[in-house]
Scaffold this motif. Structure first.
Motif, short mmCIF file in Angstrom:
data_model
loop_
_atom_site.label_atom_id
_atom_site.label_comp_id
_atom_site.label_asym_id
_atom_site.label_seq_id
_atom_site.Cartn_x
_atom_site.Cartn_y
_atom_site.Cartn_z
N LEU A 150 26.63 76.48 45.11
CA LEU A 150 26.04 77.74 45.53
C LEU A 150 26.42 78.88 44.60
O LEU A 150 25.62 79.80 44.37
CB LEU A 150 26.47 78.07 46.96
N ASP A 151 27.64 78.85 44.06
CA ASP A 151 28.06 79.90 43.14
C ASP A 151 27.16 79.95 41.92
O ASP A 151 26.76 81.04 41.47
CB ASP A 151 29.52 79.68 42.73
N ARG A 152 26.81 78.80 41.38
CA ARG A 152 25.93 78.75 40.20
C ARG A 152 24.51 79.17 40.55
O ARG A 152 23.88 79.93 39.81
CB ARG A 152 25.95 77.33 39.62
N PHE A 153 23.98 78.68 41.68
CA PHE A 153 22.62 79.04 42.08
C PHE A 153 22.49 80.56 42.27
O PHE A 153 21.55 81.19 41.78
CB PHE A 153 22.24 78.35 43.39
N TRP A 167 20.80 90.42 47.64
CA TRP A 167 21.53 90.39 48.91
C TRP A 167 21.94 88.95 49.23
O TRP A 167 21.10 88.05 49.25
CB TRP A 167 20.65 90.91 50.05
N VAL A 168 23.22 88.74 49.50
CA VAL A 168 23.71 87.45 49.98
C VAL A 168 24.29 87.67 51.37
O VAL A 168 25.20 88.49 51.54
CB VAL A 168 24.79 86.84 49.06
N ARG A 169 23.77 86.93 52.33
CA ARG A 169 24.21 87.08 53.71
C ARG A 169 24.79 85.76 54.21
O ARG A 169 24.23 84.69 53.96
CB ARG A 169 23.03 87.48 54.61
N PRO A 170 25.93 85.82 54.91
CA PRO A 170 26.49 84.58 55.48
C PRO A 170 25.70 84.14 56.71
O PRO A 170 25.42 84.96 57.59
CB PRO A 170 27.92 84.99 55.86
N PHE A 171 25.33 82.88 56.75
CA PHE A 171 24.64 82.35 57.92
C PHE A 171 25.70 81.94 58.94
O PHE A 171 26.14 80.81 59.02
CB PHE A 171 23.76 81.16 57.54
N VAL A 273 33.77 77.12 46.70
CA VAL A 273 33.90 78.19 47.69
C VAL A 273 34.81 79.31 47.17
O VAL A 273 34.53 80.50 47.35
CB VAL A 273 34.41 77.63 49.03
N ALA A 274 35.88 78.94 46.48
CA ALA A 274 36.77 79.95 45.91
C ALA A 274 36.03 80.81 44.88
O ALA A 274 36.16 82.04 44.86
CB ALA A 274 37.98 79.28 45.26
N PRO A 281 32.26 89.00 47.23
CA PRO A 281 33.35 89.19 48.20
C PRO A 281 32.91 89.35 49.64
O PRO A 281 33.64 88.98 50.57
CB PRO A 281 34.05 90.46 47.68
N GLY A 282 31.72 89.87 49.88
CA GLY A 282 31.29 90.10 51.25
C GLY A 282 30.92 88.84 52.00
O GLY A 282 30.76 88.87 53.23
#
Length: 384
Positions: A150-153, A167-171, A273-274, A281-282
């Motif tokens: 996910l970090d690369r995408f 915008w990146v939102r946690p599901f 994940v790290a 950060p959010g």
């Protein structure tokens, strides 16, 4: 400059609910300058991605026709002051430069792109991926190989030159506005457009139970071994029956990962994940670490599950004509007992479940067995 808002996924993060709501709200979105056009493609834009990456478990030729239809419709109707809103969960893993030609087909001007993504911890989404895989295969992705970069995408989309907002939102229902992804998405649209956006609530996707996952894998193995990688009417019929039953009341255990399987998924995704949390950060993604038990790499989906009942597996099997062909002659004692054991004690729910089972048997050409089931009655043990 052509304006686009792209909802890029990720999968298993409420995309179906968002897309269904967007389609229902097309008229009000248009009043606010947002064009959500899916043509005959249902409620999303996956067919646009297939124009770039021509792969589909369904009819690829039809998918490509639908994708071209969407492009032509948008190109013909788009007005200068409007923003095109596209939603496809398979956009996330697609390099944005590969999708740029599709945007230029819609409008030849340089695009201004705003991107919305929802992400979910791999330990939370893995079981959904395994369940989805079993709908078209005997096999599922092994937990020790389930790596989601996910970090690369996300970085690829954030750093794409034409992206102006990202915008990146946690599901995570505890962190979504109102605990609902559709309400949360509407809030993001308001921020991006400066307009008041309201989206209708839609029904959430239903999950198979742990026991239904086991039965489905057994079906793919014994009845459909030569159809891996393809949706099939036989499995589709039983999946619909399972999901409809569960809409009334879950039959069996809610699926949950075993500690060993959860630990295997966490181990391979820990570094990702790290990096993700450092880049965004959010998001604050948290992996469930499972336990220290070694994963044995079993090929049975039962090995993934924290809890399941062999008795319920047997009861479901006894009601399925492809496992119990005697049902073509009439209702068996085993099937009667299974109905009595599986179905709800609530009279109204029981009636609904009986109707659904009767329809499944009719669809499977088991009319004699179906006739025995009388949805208006609370008991099914008494013979004709």
């Amino acid at each position: 400059m052509a304006k686009f808002i792209l909802h890029v996924g990720d999968a298993k993060c409420g995309s179906t609910s968002i897309q269904g709501s967007l389609k229902q709200a097309r008229a009000s979105l248009l009043e606010n300058g947002l064009v959500y056009e899916t043509g005959s493609s249902g409620s999303n834009h996956i067919d646009l991605v297939r124009l770039v990456r021509p792969h589909s478990r369904g009819n690829l030729e039809e998918s490509l026709v639908r994708g071209k239809e969407i492009v032509e419709s948008l190109r013909a109707t788009l007005k200068k002051d409007q923003t095109v809103l596209l939603s496809a969960e398979n956009l996330l893993a697609l390099p944005p430069e590969e999708f740029l030609p599709i945007l230029r087909q819609i409008s030849p001007e340089d695009p201004e792109i705003k991107v919305i993504a929802y992400v979910r911890a791999p330990t939370d989404m893995y079981l959904s991926y395994a369940q989805q895989a079993l709908k078209g295969n005997r096999y599922f992705p092994k937990p020790e190989s389930f790596h989601r970069p996910l970090d690369r995408f996300l970085s690829a989309w954030r750093d794409f030159p034409f992206v102006s907002e990202f915008w990146v939102r946690p599901f995570d229902r505890k962190r979504l506005a109102g605990g609902d992804v559709t309400e949360d998405f509407a809030g993001v649209l308001q921020e991006l457009t400066g307009r008041e956006i309201a989206l209708p609530q839609t029904a959430r996707n239903r999950s198979l139970s742990a026991e239904q996952m086991i039965v489905l894998q057994n079906l793919r193995r014994s009845v459909l071994p030569d159809h891996d990688g393809k949706l099939h009417p036989i499995s589709g019929r039983y999946i619909r029956w399972f999901l409809q039953l569960n809409k009334v009341e879950m039959i069996g255990h809610k699926p949950a990962l075993s500690g060993a399987a959860c630990g295997a998924v966490a181990k391979i995704n820990r570094g990702m994940v790290a990096r993700l949390n450092a880049l965004f950060p959010g998001v604050d993604m948290v992996l469930r670490e499972g336990d220290a038990t070694t994963w044995t790499c079993g090929a049975d989906v039962a090995d993934l599950l924290a809890d399941s009942s062999p008795e319920i597996v047997s009861q479901l099997t006894s009601l399925m004509p492809h496992f119990s062909p005697e049902l073509h002659q009439g209702m068996t004692a085993q099937a009667r007992n299974a109905l009595e054991a599986l179905l709800s004690s609530d009279p109204e729910r029981r009636r609904k479940q009986l109707r659904l089972t009767k329809q499944m048997l009719r669809d499977s050409d088991c009319v004699p067995a179906a006739r025995v089931i009388r949805p208006k009655l609370l008991r099914v043990l008494a013979p004709d």
